[in-house]
Motif scaffolding. Structure first.
Motif, mmCIF file in Angstrom:
data_model
loop_
_atom_site.group_PDB
_atom_site.id
_atom_site.type_symbol
_atom_site.label_atom_id
_atom_site.label_comp_id
_atom_site.label_asym_id
_atom_site.label_seq_id
_atom_site.Cartn_x
_atom_site.Cartn_y
_atom_site.Cartn_z
ATOM 1 N N LYS A 21 14.444 17.936 -32.197
ATOM 2 C CA LYS A 21 15.539 17.733 -33.151
ATOM 3 C C LYS A 21 15.040 17.778 -34.601
ATOM 4 N N THR A 22 14.016 16.990 -34.897
ATOM 5 C CA THR A 22 13.516 16.932 -36.272
ATOM 6 C C THR A 22 12.849 18.242 -36.672
ATOM 7 N N SER A 23 12.129 18.851 -35.743
ATOM 8 C CA SER A 23 11.483 20.141 -36.060
ATOM 9 C C SER A 23 12.515 21.197 -36.420
ATOM 10 N N VAL A 24 13.585 21.293 -35.634
ATOM 11 C CA VAL A 24 14.634 22.279 -35.918
ATOM 12 C C VAL A 24 15.340 21.943 -37.228
ATOM 13 N N ALA A 25 15.517 20.650 -37.517
ATOM 14 C CA ALA A 25 16.154 20.263 -38.781
ATOM 15 C C ALA A 25 15.327 20.729 -39.967
ATOM 16 N N LYS A 26 13.999 20.603 -39.883
ATOM 17 C CA LYS A 26 13.141 21.041 -40.987
ATOM 18 C C LYS A 26 13.139 22.565 -41.118
ATOM 19 N N ILE A 27 13.166 23.252 -39.980
ATOM 20 C CA ILE A 27 13.232 24.718 -40.028
ATOM 21 C C ILE A 27 14.545 25.153 -40.675
ATOM 22 N N LEU A 28 15.652 24.489 -40.289
ATOM 23 C CA LEU A 28 16.951 24.832 -40.858
ATOM 24 C C LEU A 28 16.977 24.568 -42.356
ATOM 25 N N ALA A 29 16.345 23.474 -42.801
ATOM 26 C CA ALA A 29 16.303 23.154 -44.230
ATOM 27 C C ALA A 29 15.587 24.251 -45.017
ATOM 28 N N ARG A 30 14.524 24.812 -44.437
ATOM 29 C CA ARG A 30 13.827 25.915 -45.116
ATOM 30 C C ARG A 30 14.639 27.201 -45.043
ATOM 31 N N ALA A 31 15.243 27.466 -43.879
ATOM 32 C CA ALA A 31 15.937 28.742 -43.682
ATOM 33 C C ALA A 31 17.144 28.892 -44.614
ATOM 34 N N VAL A 32 17.900 27.809 -44.831
ATOM 35 C CA VAL A 32 19.094 27.928 -45.675
ATOM 36 C C VAL A 32 18.726 28.160 -47.135
ATOM 37 N N ASN A 33 17.477 27.839 -47.510
ATOM 38 C CA ASN A 33 17.047 28.019 -48.897
ATOM 39 C C ASN A 33 16.128 29.219 -49.099
ATOM 40 N N CYS A 34 15.579 29.754 -47.988
ATOM 41 C CA CYS A 34 14.634 30.862 -48.104
ATOM 42 C C CYS A 34 15.365 32.167 -48.451
ATOM 43 N N PRO A 35 14.964 32.870 -49.506
ATOM 44 C CA PRO A 35 15.633 34.130 -49.873
ATOM 45 C C PRO A 35 15.398 35.261 -48.880
ATOM 46 N N GLU A 36 14.396 35.117 -47.990
ATOM 47 C CA GLU A 36 14.067 36.176 -47.038
ATOM 48 C C GLU A 36 14.635 35.899 -45.646
ATOM 49 N N ALA A 37 15.288 34.790 -45.448
ATOM 50 C CA ALA A 37 15.698 34.381 -44.099
ATOM 51 C C ALA A 37 16.655 35.360 -43.448
ATOM 52 N N ALA A 38 17.627 35.866 -44.192
ATOM 53 C CA ALA A 38 18.609 36.785 -43.606
ATOM 54 C C ALA A 38 17.930 38.049 -43.086
ATOM 55 N N ALA A 39 16.916 38.517 -43.800
ATOM 56 C CA ALA A 39 16.205 39.728 -43.386
ATOM 57 C C ALA A 39 15.240 39.463 -42.244
ATOM 58 N N LEU A 40 14.880 38.198 -42.015
ATOM 59 C CA LEU A 40 13.923 37.838 -40.957
ATOM 60 C C LEU A 40 14.650 37.266 -39.743
ATOM 61 N N ASN A 41 15.860 37.757 -39.482
ATOM 62 C CA ASN A 41 16.629 37.344 -38.313
ATOM 63 C C ASN A 41 16.932 35.846 -38.308
ATOM 64 N N GLY A 42 17.120 35.293 -39.514
ATOM 65 C CA GLY A 42 17.486 33.889 -39.639
ATOM 66 C C GLY A 42 16.327 32.930 -39.724
ATOM 67 N N ASN A 43 15.096 33.407 -39.626
ATOM 68 C CA ASN A 43 13.917 32.546 -39.700
ATOM 69 C C ASN A 43 13.417 32.429 -41.136
ATOM 70 N N PRO A 44 12.894 31.276 -41.541
ATOM 71 C CA PRO A 44 12.301 31.161 -42.876
ATOM 72 C C PRO A 44 10.986 31.928 -42.934
#
Length: 520
Positions: free
Chosen positions: A51-74
């Motif tokens: 749960k916490t690991s995914v929350a931290k990944i999501l926090a980075r992904a929503v702010n990362c400018p490259e996330a959309a191009a990396l299939n949603g990953n930060p």
């Protein structure tokens, strides 16, 4: 550089690295790709499931400018991702609700959300163990969840979603994290073996996965401990058992076989060897209950391996032992052991309690023990108002299957038999109800054998308890002694007996596991 624990070193940094939670990670990646990001998320699940690991990944992904191009990953390489990973970002806040659960803590958040992020698109608040918030704190959080700024995202994590108010739940996207399957945990341990350069037996991996009980974090913590014990040598099944203080499955098979055979000496010998080799009695009991559970599942599901989740060697033992007793008997054994487990938790004499229960269960042939463990009785007759204390009250017997009519002849002889074996009869009741029959007097009457109670509380409780009270004693006397007469009950008349020195205490009443209303 200081040593880093495996569960921290191998914490996933992208959605693709998260194992066992594909339904959650795929949904979140799709939201990142399409830009349809919610303002509040609720992550539910048992400990160590991500749960916490995914929350931290999501926090980075929503702010990362490259996330959309990396299939949603930060990307985990830009300045925003690195600052969030280091914990220095002013846009991501982690709050432990277990220690920051007051109204003032949530009011601080409400003040902070008024200011937009200094970098990136979103300010993210991760509130762990959110169910620990006070009622006032939940009410304060609700206002912010109702009308959040467009740049704020809340990620709430909890192991107990039932304690989260419905008003909060209805404003969040809920994601339920699954317990890790044994195969998933074993695959991750093997993967780490290749990366970390250690070797482990398949049975050793299986033992770690079983002990982790669905938690990836627990599995890696146990693995860390086992590797330290192995000191660079291959990790064997025996070494894992030594670290865990657990017993091999063959120990539980031997224990079960001894009980089925009615061999109390053998059962005690198995316990003695297990304890002497370092196994803690409470853990031994819990593992034995789980073994009985596997026997029950095997007998009920037609050997469905996917439910059992045990290795091949253990499966053969389970199949063999499951055929020794019917399902009803296994259910009774599990019930008795579960009751014992509840008492063992707060006892300083765990081994003694375990041995006493095993002696009781092994003291008669298996089928007889099973019948006493899980008696099958028809529904009880409707309760009748209790008569005046001085009058005998027939036990309100359930409607039994057709049996020979009670033999009321020679009641005096049968009374003597019951008196001589009274303690043996009482010992076959549940432990919480034996205290009710301490210090009673037995006499005869035209209607049967009368049990005279010296205080009103014991009389009331024993008469009303149909499962383990006077009714059950009557059945036990018929089954074991051949005494087939009704048992009656009444309270002692004033002055009939000297006042008892020992009376039931408040602590004894708490042990009785059924509600009783006592009239003044």
């Amino acid at each position: 550089m200081a040593y880093q624990a495996l569960y921290r070193k191998w914490r996933p940094t992208t959605f693709d690295e998260v194992v066992g939670q594909e339904a959650v990670t795929e949904t979140l990646k799709n939201q990142i790709r399409t830009g349809k990001i919610g303002h509040a998320y609720l992550f539910c699940g048992t400990r160590g499931c991500g749960k916490t690991s995914v929350a931290k990944i999501l926090a980075r992904a929503v702010n990362c400018p490259e996330a959309a191009a990396l299939n949603g990953n930060p990307c985990n390489a830009c300045s925003i991702c690195t600052s969030i990973s280091r914990g220095s970002s002013m846009n991501v806040f982690e709050i432990d609700a277990a220690s920051n659960n007051g109204v003032d803590n949530i009011r601080d958040i409400r003040e902070q959300v008024e200011y937009p992020p200094t970098e990136g698109k979103y300010k993210v608040y991760i509130i762990d163990e959110v169910h620990m918030l006070s009622t006032g704190a939940f009410n304060a959080l609700l206002k912010t969840l109702e009308e959040p700024p467009a740049y704020v995202i809340f990620i709430l994590a909890t192991t107990d979603p039932q304690k989260v108010p419905q008003t909060i739940l209805s404003r969040c996207q809920r994601y339920d994290f699954r317990r890790m399957k044994k195969a998933t945990l074993m695959a991750q341990i093997r993967k780490l073996g290749e990366a970390e350069g250690f070797t482990a037996e398949e049975k050793a991996c299986a033992a770690i996965a079983e002990a982790a009980d669905g938690s990836m974090r627990d599995a890696l913590s146990i693995l860390d401990q086992c590797l330290a014990y192995a000191k660079g040598e291959p990790l064997t099944y025996e070494k894992v058992l030594e670290v865990l203080g657990a017993a091999d499955v063959t120990v539980f098979s031997q224990l079960f076989g001894a009980v089925v055979e009615g061999n109390a000496a053998k059962a005690l010998s198995v316990v003695d060897e297990a304890v002497a080799s370092g196994k803690e009695a409470g853990l031994l009991l819990n593992d034995y209950i789980w073994y009985l559970r596997n026997l029950l599942v095997c007998a009920s599901s037609g050997n469905d391996e996917s439910i059992l989740e045990v290795n091949e060697d253990s499966l053969e033992l389970i199949r063999k032992d499951a055929a020794l007793l019917p399902v009803g008997s296994l259910m009774g054994m599990i019930s008795d052991m579960a009751e014992l487990s509840a008492r063992v938790r707060t006892s300083t004499q765990k081994r003694v309690l375990l041995e006493v229960e095993l002696i009781r269960m092994a003291g008669v042939p298996a089928q007889g023990a099973a019948v006493r463990t899980a008696p099958v009785r028809a529904a009880a007759a409707p309760a009748r108002p209790a008569p005046a204390p001085a009058e005998p009250k027939p036990a309100s017997a359930p409607a039994p299957a057709p049996t020979p009519k009670e033999d009321l002849s020679n009641i005096g002889e049968k009374l003597q038999i019951v008196k001589s074996r009274w303690q043996d009869l009482v010992q076959q009741l549940s432990p919480s109800n034996r205290v009710l029959f301490g210090g009673v007097e037995l006499t005869e009457a035209r209607g049967g054998i009368v049990v005279i109670f010296k205080n009103r509380i014991n009389f009331t409780l024993a008469s009303k308890n149909q499962e383990n009270g006077l009714i059950r004693l009557q059945e036990i006397a018929r089954e074991t002694l051949g005494v087939n007469v009704p048992f009656l009950a009444r309270q002692a008349k004033p002055g009939e007996f000297p006042e008892a020195e020992e009376k039931i205490t408040d602590e004894d009443i708490k042990k009785i596991n059924f509600p009783v209303d006592i009239e003044n």
